[in-house]
Every structure is written in structure tokens, then in C-alpha cells.
Scaffold this motif. Structure first.
Motif, PDB file in Angstrom:
ATOM      1  N   ASN A 395       0.834  -1.206   0.000  1.00  0.00           N
ATOM      2  CA  ASN A 395       0.000   0.000   0.000  1.00  0.00           C
ATOM      3  C   ASN A 395       0.873   1.262   0.000  1.00  0.00           C
ATOM      4  N   VAL A 396       1.821   1.298  -0.942  1.00  0.00           N
ATOM      5  CA  VAL A 396       2.762   2.413  -1.051  1.00  0.00           C
ATOM      6  C   VAL A 396       2.675   2.993  -2.455  1.00  0.00           C
ATOM      7  N   LEU A 397       2.668   4.315  -2.536  1.00  0.00           N
ATOM      8  CA  LEU A 397       2.696   5.011  -3.809  1.00  0.00           C
ATOM      9  C   LEU A 397       4.035   5.718  -3.940  1.00  0.00           C
ATOM     10  N   ARG A 398       4.773   5.451  -5.013  1.00  0.00           N
ATOM     11  CA  ARG A 398       6.018   6.158  -5.282  1.00  0.00           C
ATOM     12  C   ARG A 398       5.707   7.391  -6.135  1.00  0.00           C
ATOM     13  N   VAL A 399       6.241   8.531  -5.724  1.00  0.00           N
ATOM     14  CA  VAL A 399       5.894   9.789  -6.391  1.00  0.00           C
ATOM     15  C   VAL A 399       7.136  10.472  -6.943  1.00  0.00           C
ATOM     16  N   ASP A 400       6.918  11.284  -7.968  1.00  0.00           N
ATOM     17  CA  ASP A 400       7.997  12.073  -8.552  1.00  0.00           C
ATOM     18  C   ASP A 400       7.390  13.239  -9.309  1.00  0.00           C
ATOM     19  N   GLY A 401       8.220  14.032  -9.947  1.00  0.00           N
ATOM     20  CA  GLY A 401       7.760  15.223 -10.653  1.00  0.00           C
ATOM     21  C   GLY A 401       7.878  16.456  -9.774  1.00  0.00           C
ATOM     22  N   GLY A 402       7.695  17.616 -10.399  1.00  0.00           N
ATOM     23  CA  GLY A 402       7.911  18.887  -9.709  1.00  0.00           C
ATOM     24  C   GLY A 402       7.117  19.065  -8.440  1.00  0.00           C
ATOM     25  N   MET A 403       5.829  18.687  -8.463  1.00  0.00           N
ATOM     26  CA  MET A 403       4.988  18.895  -7.281  1.00  0.00           C
ATOM     27  C   MET A 403       5.349  17.962  -6.130  1.00  0.00           C
ATOM     28  N   SER A 414      -0.918  11.688   1.048  1.00  0.00           N
ATOM     29  CA  SER A 414      -0.924  10.527   1.934  1.00  0.00           C
ATOM     30  C   SER A 414      -2.181  10.510   2.798  1.00  0.00           C
ATOM     31  N   ASP A 415      -2.560  11.681   3.302  1.00  0.00           N
ATOM     32  CA  ASP A 415      -3.744  11.768   4.161  1.00  0.00           C
ATOM     33  C   ASP A 415      -5.009  11.347   3.430  1.00  0.00           C
ATOM     34  N   ILE A 416      -5.205  11.866   2.220  1.00  0.00           N
ATOM     35  CA  ILE A 416      -6.471  11.625   1.524  1.00  0.00           C
ATOM     36  C   ILE A 416      -6.519  10.210   0.946  1.00  0.00           C
ATOM     37  N   LEU A 417      -5.321   9.608   0.686  1.00  0.00           N
ATOM     38  CA  LEU A 417      -5.278   8.225   0.215  1.00  0.00           C
ATOM     39  C   LEU A 417      -5.355   7.231   1.364  1.00  0.00           C
ATOM     40  N   GLY A 418      -4.916   7.658   2.540  1.00  0.00           N
ATOM     41  CA  GLY A 418      -4.794   6.713   3.638  1.00  0.00           C
ATOM     42  C   GLY A 418      -3.712   5.690   3.363  1.00  0.00           C
ATOM     43  N   ALA A 419      -2.638   6.151   2.702  1.00  0.00           N
ATOM     44  CA  ALA A 419      -1.567   5.241   2.293  1.00  0.00           C
ATOM     45  C   ALA A 419      -0.220   5.946   2.408  1.00  0.00           C
ATOM     46  N   ALA A 420       0.846   5.162   2.465  1.00  0.00           N
ATOM     47  CA  ALA A 420       2.190   5.730   2.496  1.00  0.00           C
ATOM     48  C   ALA A 420       2.561   6.269   1.122  1.00  0.00           C
ATOM     49  N   VAL A 421       3.295   7.370   1.113  1.00  0.00           N
ATOM     50  CA  VAL A 421       3.779   7.991  -0.120  1.00  0.00           C
ATOM     51  C   VAL A 421       5.296   8.097  -0.019  1.00  0.00           C
ATOM     52  N   ASP A 422       6.002   7.482  -0.960  1.00  0.00           N
ATOM     53  CA  ASP A 422       7.470   7.480  -0.956  1.00  0.00           C
ATOM     54  C   ASP A 422       8.016   8.431  -2.008  1.00  0.00           C
ATOM     55  N   PHE A 451      19.471  -2.642 -11.058  1.00  0.00           N
ATOM     56  CA  PHE A 451      19.010  -1.254 -11.022  1.00  0.00           C
ATOM     57  C   PHE A 451      17.916  -1.078  -9.968  1.00  0.00           C
ATOM     58  N   ALA A 452      17.003  -2.052  -9.871  1.00  0.00           N
ATOM     59  CA  ALA A 452      15.912  -1.964  -8.898  1.00  0.00           C
ATOM     60  C   ALA A 452      16.457  -1.890  -7.474  1.00  0.00           C
ATOM     61  N   LYS A 453      17.568  -2.562  -7.227  1.00  0.00           N
ATOM     62  CA  LYS A 453      18.161  -2.561  -5.883  1.00  0.00           C
ATOM     63  C   LYS A 453      18.755  -1.202  -5.515  1.00  0.00           C
ATOM     64  N   THR A 454      19.036  -0.366  -6.518  1.00  0.00           N
ATOM     65  CA  THR A 454      19.651   0.938  -6.242  1.00  0.00           C
ATOM     66  C   THR A 454      18.623   1.989  -5.834  1.00  0.00           C
ATOM     67  N   TRP A 455      17.313   1.684  -6.019  1.00  0.00           N
ATOM     68  CA  TRP A 455      16.289   2.684  -5.694  1.00  0.00           C
ATOM     69  C   TRP A 455      16.254   2.919  -4.186  1.00  0.00           C
ATOM     70  N   THR A 456      16.298   4.176  -3.797  1.00  0.00           N
ATOM     71  CA  THR A 456      16.213   4.523  -2.379  1.00  0.00           C
ATOM     72  C   THR A 456      15.247   5.682  -2.187  1.00  0.00           C
ATOM     73  N   GLY A 457      14.531   5.653  -1.082  1.00  0.00           N
ATOM     74  CA  GLY A 457      13.593   6.710  -0.768  1.00  0.00           C
ATOM     75  C   GLY A 457      14.252   7.816   0.038  1.00  0.00           C
ATOM     76  N   GLU A 458      13.800   9.033  -0.198  1.00  0.00           N
ATOM     77  CA  GLU A 458      14.294  10.182   0.559  1.00  0.00           C
ATOM     78  C   GLU A 458      13.374  10.475   1.741  1.00  0.00           C
ATOM     79  N   THR A 459      12.045  10.444   1.491  1.00  0.00           N
ATOM     80  CA  THR A 459      11.073  10.724   2.549  1.00  0.00           C
ATOM     81  C   THR A 459       9.854   9.828   2.361  1.00  0.00           C
ATOM     82  N   ARG A 460       9.364   9.279   3.461  1.00  0.00           N
ATOM     83  CA  ARG A 460       8.091   8.555   3.437  1.00  0.00           C
ATOM     84  C   ARG A 460       7.063   9.365   4.209  1.00  0.00           C
TER      85      ARG A 460
END
Length: 487
Positions: A395-403, A414-422, A451-460
Motif C-alpha cells: 500500500n505504497v505510492l512512489r511519487v515524482d515530478g515537480g509537485m 498521503s492523508d487523503i489516500l490513507g496510504a504511504a507515499v514514498d 538497477f531496482a536494488k539501487t532505488w532509495t527513498g528520501e522521505t516517506r
């Protein structure tokens, strides 16, 4: 030191980004260009702007970083999808302005297709809907302005750039961009003769379709011979850059629009909730499918507050304004400036604001604008769940882009989804995806699994809003949507 050059040709700007051998962005050049709005709901670009900003940013990023073309191992291209170009193969000149993905002028033809029952054919063959968003009806419109198509070529932006970068030697696209045209059969992996015939599109105009990591020719326009080895539409490139390689993994990109892609593996999910089946990526001739929800206006709503209403001087101001908004006011902004995308697909809907009082001001407008992105994302995820799409269980959404850089916006999401946002360490995931495709093909970058192993999150970001408040706020949004829809 070896580098990969990523060309990120977007809706409002073009960027050239150098990635080093460790896949880290080390230099960037960016140029904005003019948006043209000939009529209400029409959006165009000058094709020369797309090409010239690409050439300029690429030359500048190489020169300003103090390297030469010999130091660049490969080029990867990612691009605004669905935007449609037609050019003369003898002169290279476009015969019409580029019709942008946001453009709605072909809505009457799409209504005609629906009325005759042809939309079901389109969905079965392409995974898409009969909507002006996609390239096929845009191409048909351009051809209706021409006397003869014999010498003309069609392409999405990647094809147009490849053709010019290779000086007319290569007319090609990749499977992800082809899958957004409404002309490509994603079940069999070929241009669809039935649809092309219905649209009066001669198939000789269409580019060769290749894997995302493939040989797309080479360019000598930057001072040396550099191969073009990776291509993917921007949302698919972001999916790759976010390493969403397992079924059930999902990413959402917040740029001009918002696009959520859910990896469905080798299963093409037929949505019952007007989401899109599409190709997430294709390697070795084997497509991996995705379920996609497309929101036409995300970051563009902040741009409208800045440029249209003059309520803020720059986009980052929207966050402190939202924080300062009166919590007692419940404004809902439905940013349907060019219609509503998934899961509504209402081409005739237009923007609206509900809940205004005498005390409503710029701060409340800013908060409603940022919140609209969260609400629209929840619309997409609710539809995906209803379609029975696979989930990764986290139940995690990975996000990117300017916003995604806005902590306030991501917390509300995260609040309105009720889910973690990475949010990842490398926010340039679209460009990273294109760079990895090219670098992997060249042997400079690791394989898919590594390559998948190199992915790291900055903030959850995790939900802080209670369930009752979440449900009440979303119910208010759904009411605003009902009041805005025309169908």
C-alpha cells in the motif's frame, strides 16, 4: 568519466540532463517555450521550438560541464506523449503546429466513434478510449488540412526528435509511445490496420516500433557520434526510473498533469472504470503492461494561479499559502480547464470552484489547488482497486515530478489516500528512466534487477488525517465533481 545524456522533452520546457557512470544527475540545462492556444480547448506547440530547445540544451549541458561528445556514451529520450507532429520527409519541415496531448478539438469525431460503437474496438485493440487525448484523431485532423500525404511522416515527439537528430536516417518510435497513439495494437505489437483504415490514415506514414532499449541510430550534431539507445514516453520512463518492475508496484508523476501507472505484468487488464491499458515498457520484444490513470491538470493548476490569476509569483509560494489558509473554509477546485481525464473522460467539462465565501482569498485558492491533485489521485486509485488490479501488498505510492517536492502536497496526498507515499532521492525519475535505458543498452549501467536494488527513498509520508475527516473531505470532492460533469 563517461556520461549518459537524457533528453526530457516536456509540455512546457525541454531539459538536457547529464548522468554520470553512477547514474547520478550532474548537470542540467532547461529552456521553456511558448504554449499556443488558438481556440478554447486547443493547445499547440511550434515544432521548431521543440527541436531548437532540444538542440540548444544538449549543446549547452555538454559545453558547460566541460566535456565533449566523446565523453557521452549514449543518449536516452523521454517525451510528452500523444502530442502529434506531421512533417515532410524531403524538407524535414512540419506541415502543422504540433497538436498537444491536452488538445480537445477532435471531441466531435470521438463522439462519432462512440455513437457508432467503434470505441469497443479501440479499447480491445489499443487499451485506450475514444478520446481527443490520444494521437490518432489528432493525426487525422492534420491530414484533413493537407492535399497529399504521400511525402508526409507522422510521429510523436520522440520520433520527430530522432528523425532530426539522425538527420532523416531513422524514422522510429518505441513501444510505449506507440501504445499512446490509438493506432497501435498492444496485444499483437503492430500498427492496427482496422483502426488506421477507419481514421483514413495511410500506414506508410507510421514509424518503425522498437523496444525501449534499442538502436535508434546516432547523432553527430553535438560534436561527435553519439548513439541513441533508449526511448520511453515520459510516464513510462518515470515508471522505469522508479524501478516499478514488479506487478502491483505503482508510481504517480506530478508534472503539468498527473499520471499514475500500476504494473500489471504480462496481463493486460481491461478496465471497467475507464482507465487505460498500456505498455509500461518493452524489452526483448516482450511488453510489460500497466493500468494507467491520466489527470490532465496537476502542476498546471499552480501555473494558472501564477500566470492567469497572478496570485503568486512562483510555484513554491503555493505551499506556505496553503499552510496559511483558513482551515474552516472548504473550497474545492476542479481544474477541468481542458476537460476531465480518468476516470471521467468528460471532454466538455470545464473548471469550477465550489464553496466560495466573502472570506475566500489567495491562500484558500492555493490550498484548494494543491488539494485537487490529491483528490484526483484518489479517484484513480479507487478505480484501479475496483478493476481488481494487482497490488504489491505494501500500500505504497512512489511519487515524482515537480509537485512531489512540496512536503505539504505530499502529506495531503498521503492523508487523503490513507496510504504511504514514498519520495525518492532522485526526483528526476523520468530523465533517470531514459538515461538508464540508454546506459543499460550501452553496457554502462546495471541490469534491470540490479538497477531496482539501487532505488532509495528520501522521505516517506504517512497518513495523519483521521478516517472520518478523510471520508468527509473526499465526499465533498465527489459532490464537486458531480456538479462539474456534463454527462
Amino acid at each position: 568519466m563517461k556520461y549518459v545524456l537524457a533528453i526530457d522533452q516536456g509540455t512546457t520546457s525541454t531539459r538536457a540532463i547529464l548522468f554520470d557512470a553512477a547514474m547520478q544527475p550532474v548537470a542540467t540545462e532547461q529552456m521553456e517555450f511558448t504554449q499556443h492556444f488558438p481556440k478554447s480547448g486547443w493547445v499547440e506547440h511550434d515544432p521548431n521550438d521543440l527541436l531548437n530547445t532540444t538542440l540548444k540544451t544538449c549543446k549547452d549541458v555538454i559545453a558547460n560541464h566541460g566535456i565533449t561528445a566523446d565523453d557521452v556514451t549514449a543518449i536516452g529520450i523521454t517525451n510528452q506523449r500523444e502530442t502529434t507532429l506531421v512533417w515532410d520527409k524531403t524538407t524535414g519541415k512540419a506541415v502543422h503546429n504540433a497538436i498537444v496531448w491536452q488538445d480537445r478539438r477532435t471531441a466531435p469525431f470521438c463522439a462519432e466513434l462512440k455513437a457508432e460503437g467503434f470505441e469497443s474496438e479501440i479499447t480491445h485493440r489499443t487499451g485506450l478510449l475514444a478520446d481527443p487525448y490520444f494521437s490518432g484523431t489528432k493525426l487525422r485532423h492534420i491530414l484533413q488540412t493537407q492535399d497529399n500525404s504521400q511525402n508526409l511522416l507522422f510521429g510523436t515527439v520522440d520520433s520527430f526528435l530522432i528523425w532530426h537528430l539522425t538527420e532523416g536516417r531513422v524514422h522510429a518510435t518505441d513501444a510505449t509511445n506507440a501504445s499512446r497513439t490509438m493506432l497501435y495494437n498492444i496485444r499483437v505489437g503492430a500498427w492496427d490496420e482496422v483502426i488506421c483504415t477507419r481514421f483514413d490514415i495511410p500506414m506508410h506514414m507510421l514509424p518503425d516500433v522498437r523496444d525501449c532499449a534499442a538502436d535508434f541510430g546516432s547523432t553527430t550534431l553535438f560534436g561527435g557520434n553519439i548513439p541513441i539507445l533508449g526511448v520511453a514516453g515520459d510516464q513510462q520512463a518515470a515508471t522505469i526510473g522508479q524501478a516499478c518492475f514488479d506487478p502491483g508496484m505503482m508510481k504517480s508523476t506530478y508534472g503539468t498533469g498527473c499520471f499514475a501507472l500500476l504494473n500489471t505484468g504480462d496481463t493486460l487488464v481491461t478496465s471497467q472504470n475507464r482507465l487505460l491499458g498500456t505498455i509500461a515498457y518493452q524489452f526483448n520484444g516482450q511488453p510489460t503492461y500497466a493500468l494507467e490513470g491520466s489527470i490532465f491538470v496537476a502542476g498546471a493548476v499552480v501555473q494558472w494561479l501564477r500566470d492567469g490569476l497572478k496570485l503568486l509569483a512562483n510555484a513554491p509560494e503555493s505551499q506556505p499559502m496553503a499552510e496559511a489558509a483558513d482551515p474552516e473554509q472548504n473550497l474545492y477546485m476542479v481544474p477541468a480547464f481542458t476537460g476531465l481525464g480518468a476516470p471521467y473522460w468528460d471532454a466538455d467539462s470545464r473548471g469550477a470552484i465550489f464553496g466560495l465565501t466573502r472570506n475566500s482569498g489567495p491562500n484558500e485558492f492555493a490550498r484548494a489547488a494543491l488539494e485537487s491533485v490529491g483528490y484526483q489521485t484518489r479517484d484513480l486509485i479507487e478505480a484501479m482497486h475496483a478493476d481488481g488490479a494487482p497490488t504489491d501488498g505494501e500500500n505504497v505510492l512512489r511519487v515524482d515530478g515537480g509537485m512531489a517536492a512540496s512536503d505539504w502536497t505530499m502529506q495531503f496526498l498521503s492523508d487523503i489516500l490513507g496510504a504511504a507515499v514514498d519520495r525518492p532521492h532522485v526526483l528526476e525519475t523520468t530523465a533517470l528512466g531514459a538515461a538508464w535505458l540508454a546506459g543499460m543498452r550501452a553496457g554502462l549501467y546495471p541490469t534491470q534487477d540490479e538497477f531496482a536494488k539501487t532505488w532509495t527513498g528520501e522521505t516517506r509520508f504517512t497518513p495523519k488525517m483521521d478516517g472520518a475527516t478523510r471520508d468527509a473531505k473526499y465526499a465533498g470532492w465527489q459532490d464537486a465533481i458531480k456538479r462539474t460533469l456534463t454527462t
